[in-house]
Write an enzyme that holds these catalytic residues in place. Structure first.
Site, PDB file in Angstrom:
ATOM      1  N   PHE A   1       0.831  -1.207   0.000  1.00  0.00           N
ATOM      2  CA  PHE A   1       0.000   0.000   0.000  1.00  0.00           C
ATOM      3  C   PHE A   1       0.864   1.255   0.000  1.00  0.00           C
ATOM      4  CE2 PHE A   1      -2.379  -3.319   2.109  1.00  0.00           C
ATOM      5  CZ  PHE A   1      -3.687  -3.156   1.660  1.00  0.00           C
ATOM      6  N   ASP A   2       0.419   2.268  -0.714  1.00  0.00           N
ATOM      7  CA  ASP A   2       0.869   3.615  -0.412  1.00  0.00           C
ATOM      8  C   ASP A   2       0.271   3.949   0.953  1.00  0.00           C
ATOM      9  OD1 ASP A   2       1.682   6.423  -0.747  1.00  0.00           O
ATOM     10  OD2 ASP A   2      -0.483   6.740  -0.957  1.00  0.00           O
ATOM     11  N   CYS A   3       0.899   4.839   1.701  1.00  0.00           N
ATOM     12  CA  CYS A   3       0.418   5.109   3.058  1.00  0.00           C
ATOM     13  C   CYS A   3      -0.480   6.345   3.126  1.00  0.00           C
ATOM     14  CB  CYS A   3       1.607   5.273   4.002  1.00  0.00           C
ATOM     15  SG  CYS A   3       1.123   5.402   5.739  1.00  0.00           S
TER      16      CYS A   3
ATOM     17  N   THR B   1      -3.893   6.895   1.098  1.00  0.00           N
ATOM     18  CA  THR B   1      -4.481   5.578   0.839  1.00  0.00           C
ATOM     19  C   THR B   1      -4.931   4.932   2.143  1.00  0.00           C
ATOM     20  OG1 THR B   1      -3.056   5.300  -1.099  1.00  0.00           O
ATOM     21  CG2 THR B   1      -4.110   3.315  -0.205  1.00  0.00           C
TER      22      THR B   1
END
Length: 228
Positions: free
Chosen positions: A12-14, A17
């Site tokens: 995941f992008d943090c 997101t």
């Protein structure tokens, strides 16, 4: 639950997101600008300038720590805005970042996915800033790649290349992100499967039609697809 057998790793992008980056950063702006008399429209204009400057600074050849990026982008936006912006704007962003909260759907979705997949984060921040953010999550991440570690910022490809070295080219991998610019486009160019979290019901992703494996309105919908 039965996982999607095509994938073993989900990264995941943090910020934007998993973490509600926009609410957090706008709140920090409001705190820094308190008492300046700026209208909401002017605050929004300054925020838009900040986003432009951050992208520009991150795209420069010489790597700078994210704390410095935040400070430089805020200062540059203030100069372009042409009004007297308090000096504290350039320092308050990094100070407040570790307090920014996850979206309400983030932890329930991660908990569902953690039982079936190996989870990771690929983030455009410094290690210590991300360490503060990780305390907000209810599951651990087995793979973490930061801008500080790879000395680069997405949409550069170093995050994805580092993750691929760890995961292995022959393992099923899905990268999940809200940003087309920072994540979906560069990952797709590298042949990485991507899922786009389109919380704002944007039509921008049409340009990548056929290259995005899954579009979801939030992480709950993603988890319904990955771990029904």
């Amino acid at each position: 639950m039965k996982r999607n057998l095509e994938f073993e790793f989900v990264t995941f992008d943090c910020y934007g997101t998993l973490i509600d980056w926009e609410t957090g950063i706008r709140s920090a702006f409001k705190q820094a600008l308190e008492g300046t008399g700026l209208s909401q429209t002017q605050e929004a204009e300054l925020f838009d300038l900040y986003e432009e400057e951050e992208k520009k600074i991150e795209g420069q050849m010489s790597y700078r720590p994210y704390r410095e990026v935040l400070s430089l982008a805020a200062s540059a936006a203030a100069r372009k805005f042409g009004k007297n912006i308090p000096e504290r704007l350039s320092s308050i962003l990094a100070k407040r970042l570790p307090s920014w909260a996850p979206f309400p759907d983030t932890n329930p979705a991660l908990e569902r996915l953690a039982t079936e997949y190996v989870l990771g984060i690929l983030s455009n921040v410094d290690d210590d800033l991300l360490a503060g953010t990780l305390k907000h999550f209810t599951v651990p991440f087995d793979l973490v790649v930061t801008a500080e570690r790879v000395r680069s910022y997405k949409p550069g490809t170093e995050h994805f290349e580092e993750a691929r070295r760890t995961i292995g080219a022959d393992r099923g991998w899905l990268h999940v992100a809200a940003s087309l610019y920072h994540d979906i486009e560069p990952a797709s160019r590298l042949g990485i499967n991507t899922a786009w979290i389109n919380r704002k019901n944007s039509t921008e992703g049409r340009q990548l039609k056929g290259r995005i494996v899954k579009e979801a309105k939030d992480l709950t919908q993603l988890a319904d697809w990955l771990a029904p």
